[in-house]
Scaffold this motif. Structure first.
Motif: not given
Length: 83
Positions: A5-12
């Motif tokens: 979930e953190w990776k998804t946020i960082e990518t966004s």
């Protein structure tokens, strides 16, 4: 939150402009302020930290630096050669 979930946020976040990041910080500050208003002990330190973060993001240049390097060159400098 999970690491994914953190990776998804960082990518966004990587795709946001400085103005969009400022808007995000502003919205996060509002949600924290609302939580603090409902919290008896409050989190003044968090609010001060977010305010400082907003000022730092606002101070960032809004245009690309013309240093003659490509995005790929900058990535190599920051992250090293690709494997």
């Amino acid at each position: 939150m999970t690491p994914q979930e953190w990776k998804t946020i960082e990518t966004s976040l990587a795709d946001l402009t400085i103005q969009e990041k400022l808007e995000l910080v502003t919205r996060l500050m509002r949600t924290i302020q609302a939580d603090v208003a409902m919290s008896p002990e409050g989190t003044r330190e968090q609010l001060e930290t977010l305010s400082a973060l907003r000022q730092k993001v606002a101070a960032m240049p809004a245009t690309a630096v013309s240093d003659g390097l490509s995005n790929r060159d900058h990535d190599r400098i920051l992250y090293g050669a690709a494997s």
